[in-house]
Design a protein around this motif. Sequence first.
Motif, PDB file in Angstrom:
ATOM      1  N   GLY A  32       2.864   4.490   7.820  1.00  0.00           N
ATOM      2  CA  GLY A  32       2.426   3.535   6.820  1.00  0.00           C
ATOM      3  C   GLY A  32       1.005   3.815   6.376  1.00  0.00           C
ATOM      4  N   PHE A  33       0.729   3.560   5.123  1.00  0.00           N
ATOM      5  CA  PHE A  33      -0.575   3.882   4.563  1.00  0.00           C
ATOM      6  C   PHE A  33      -1.628   2.840   4.945  1.00  0.00           C
ATOM      7  CE2 PHE A  33      -3.628   4.315   1.015  1.00  0.00           C
ATOM      8  CZ  PHE A  33      -3.998   5.623   1.266  1.00  0.00           C
ATOM      9  N   PHE A  44       0.836  14.158   8.834  1.00  0.00           N
ATOM     10  CA  PHE A  44      -0.547  14.568   9.073  1.00  0.00           C
ATOM     11  C   PHE A  44      -1.302  13.532   9.905  1.00  0.00           C
ATOM     12  CE2 PHE A  44      -5.033  14.527   7.745  1.00  0.00           C
ATOM     13  CZ  PHE A  44      -5.403  15.771   8.232  1.00  0.00           C
ATOM     14  N   THR A  45      -1.205  12.262   9.521  1.00  0.00           N
ATOM     15  CA  THR A  45      -1.953  11.235  10.253  1.00  0.00           C
ATOM     16  C   THR A  45      -1.398  11.033  11.667  1.00  0.00           C
ATOM     17  OG1 THR A  45      -0.640   9.476   9.237  1.00  0.00           O
ATOM     18  CG2 THR A  45      -2.756  10.037   8.201  1.00  0.00           C
ATOM     19  N   ALA A  46      -0.090  11.221  11.838  1.00  0.00           N
ATOM     20  CA  ALA A  46       0.476  11.118  13.183  1.00  0.00           C
ATOM     21  C   ALA A  46      -0.058  12.248  14.061  1.00  0.00           C
ATOM     22  CB  ALA A  46       1.997  11.160  13.132  1.00  0.00           C
ATOM     23  N   LEU A  66     -11.806   0.991  23.203  1.00  0.00           N
ATOM     24  CA  LEU A  66     -10.604   0.247  22.848  1.00  0.00           C
ATOM     25  C   LEU A  66     -10.251   0.452  21.376  1.00  0.00           C
ATOM     26  CD1 LEU A  66      -8.451  -1.915  23.581  1.00  0.00           C
ATOM     27  CD2 LEU A  66     -10.115  -3.614  22.845  1.00  0.00           C
ATOM     28  N   PHE A  67     -11.255   0.389  20.499  1.00  0.00           N
ATOM     29  CA  PHE A  67     -10.976   0.545  19.083  1.00  0.00           C
ATOM     30  C   PHE A  67     -10.576   1.971  18.726  1.00  0.00           C
ATOM     31  CE2 PHE A  67     -13.310  -3.504  18.570  1.00  0.00           C
ATOM     32  CZ  PHE A  67     -12.319  -4.177  17.893  1.00  0.00           C
ATOM     33  N   LYS A  68     -11.083   2.970  19.451  1.00  0.00           N
ATOM     34  CA  LYS A  68     -10.621   4.343  19.214  1.00  0.00           C
ATOM     35  C   LYS A  68      -9.150   4.483  19.613  1.00  0.00           C
ATOM     36  CE  LYS A  68     -14.648   7.116  18.962  1.00  0.00           C
ATOM     37  NZ  LYS A  68     -15.292   8.345  19.246  1.00  0.00           N
ATOM     38  N   LEU A  69      -8.789   3.849  20.714  1.00  0.00           N
ATOM     39  CA  LEU A  69      -7.399   3.880  21.150  1.00  0.00           C
ATOM     40  C   LEU A  69      -6.500   3.187  20.125  1.00  0.00           C
ATOM     41  CD1 LEU A  69      -5.266   4.407  23.385  1.00  0.00           C
ATOM     42  CD2 LEU A  69      -5.863   2.165  24.283  1.00  0.00           C
ATOM     43  N   ILE A  70      -6.902   2.010  19.677  1.00  0.00           N
ATOM     44  CA  ILE A  70      -6.116   1.276  18.680  1.00  0.00           C
ATOM     45  C   ILE A  70      -6.046   2.066  17.370  1.00  0.00           C
ATOM     46  CG2 ILE A  70      -6.047  -0.805  17.253  1.00  0.00           C
ATOM     47  CD1 ILE A  70      -7.264  -2.300  19.653  1.00  0.00           C
ATOM     48  N   GLY A  71      -7.175   2.666  16.956  1.00  0.00           N
ATOM     49  CA  GLY A  71      -7.201   3.464  15.736  1.00  0.00           C
ATOM     50  C   GLY A  71      -6.255   4.646  15.809  1.00  0.00           C
ATOM     51  N   ALA A  72      -6.216   5.330  16.955  1.00  0.00           N
ATOM     52  CA  ALA A  72      -5.312   6.465  17.116  1.00  0.00           C
ATOM     53  C   ALA A  72      -3.854   6.018  17.060  1.00  0.00           C
ATOM     54  CB  ALA A  72      -5.602   7.177  18.434  1.00  0.00           C
ATOM     55  N   VAL A  73      -3.551   4.902  17.686  1.00  0.00           N
ATOM     56  CA  VAL A  73      -2.171   4.391  17.650  1.00  0.00           C
ATOM     57  C   VAL A  73      -1.788   3.981  16.226  1.00  0.00           C
ATOM     58  CG1 VAL A  73      -0.671   2.522  18.446  1.00  0.00           C
ATOM     59  CG2 VAL A  73      -2.139   3.717  20.068  1.00  0.00           C
ATOM     60  N   LEU A  74      -2.717   3.360  15.501  1.00  0.00           N
ATOM     61  CA  LEU A  74      -2.425   2.977  14.118  1.00  0.00           C
ATOM     62  C   LEU A  74      -2.226   4.200  13.222  1.00  0.00           C
ATOM     63  CD1 LEU A  74      -4.774  -0.078  13.558  1.00  0.00           C
ATOM     64  CD2 LEU A  74      -2.288  -0.078  13.622  1.00  0.00           C
ATOM     65  N   PHE A 117       0.824  -1.207   0.000  1.00  0.00           N
ATOM     66  CA  PHE A 117       0.000   0.000   0.000  1.00  0.00           C
ATOM     67  C   PHE A 117       0.863   1.264   0.000  1.00  0.00           C
ATOM     68  CE2 PHE A 117      -3.366  -2.851   0.742  1.00  0.00           C
ATOM     69  CZ  PHE A 117      -4.572  -2.188   0.607  1.00  0.00           C
ATOM     70  N   SER A 118       1.935   1.259   0.782  1.00  0.00           N
ATOM     71  CA  SER A 118       2.816   2.434   0.835  1.00  0.00           C
ATOM     72  C   SER A 118       3.494   2.662  -0.510  1.00  0.00           C
ATOM     73  CB  SER A 118       3.869   2.259   1.930  1.00  0.00           C
ATOM     74  OG  SER A 118       3.242   2.168   3.189  1.00  0.00           O
ATOM     75  N   TYR A 119       3.915   1.598  -1.163  1.00  0.00           N
ATOM     76  CA  TYR A 119       4.551   1.708  -2.479  1.00  0.00           C
ATOM     77  C   TYR A 119       3.571   2.282  -3.499  1.00  0.00           C
ATOM     78  CZ  TYR A 119       6.673   0.319  -6.889  1.00  0.00           C
ATOM     79  OH  TYR A 119       7.185   0.327  -8.152  1.00  0.00           O
TER      80      TYR A 119
END
Length: 139
Positions: free
Chosen positions: A86-87, A35-37, A73-81, A16-18
């Motif tokens: 990586g895209f 931006f995403t970070a 939990l999923f909001k926390l995981i989503g923010a960390v991801l 995906f990144s490529y």
Amino acid sequence: MGLIYFLVYLFLEILFSYEFMKVFTPFGFFLEILFTAAVGVYILQTLDLSLSSNMQKLMRREITQEEFLSIGLFKLIGAVLLIVPGFFSDIIGVLFLFEPFARFIAKKLFPSRNFYHKTYTNDDDIIDVEIIEEIPKKD
């Protein structure tokens, strides 16, 4: 088995990144990572507001305790991801931030079992108590 999942994730992340870099150049990919970070850090900083909103939904019985825990939990995981470069991880992180998607995944991962509370079907099981505090009178 975990190693296989990690290798599949790593392959998809590179693929995906490529593809993203072919379209938007490496500089565009760098800007996307920054931006995403920043968005991920902002979401982590405002996670308490989201949890308080979901707590109110829980008290109004609009969501169950399991949904409350899984959404947080999923909001926390989503923010960390989103913070992870990586895209592909950004795509998964954004999906985890949407409540309908988080509820869907939570129902698939955690089948409908009441771990956290007992559902009462008979009112005879419930004991209603009112505590009255008496203040002694001074003479």
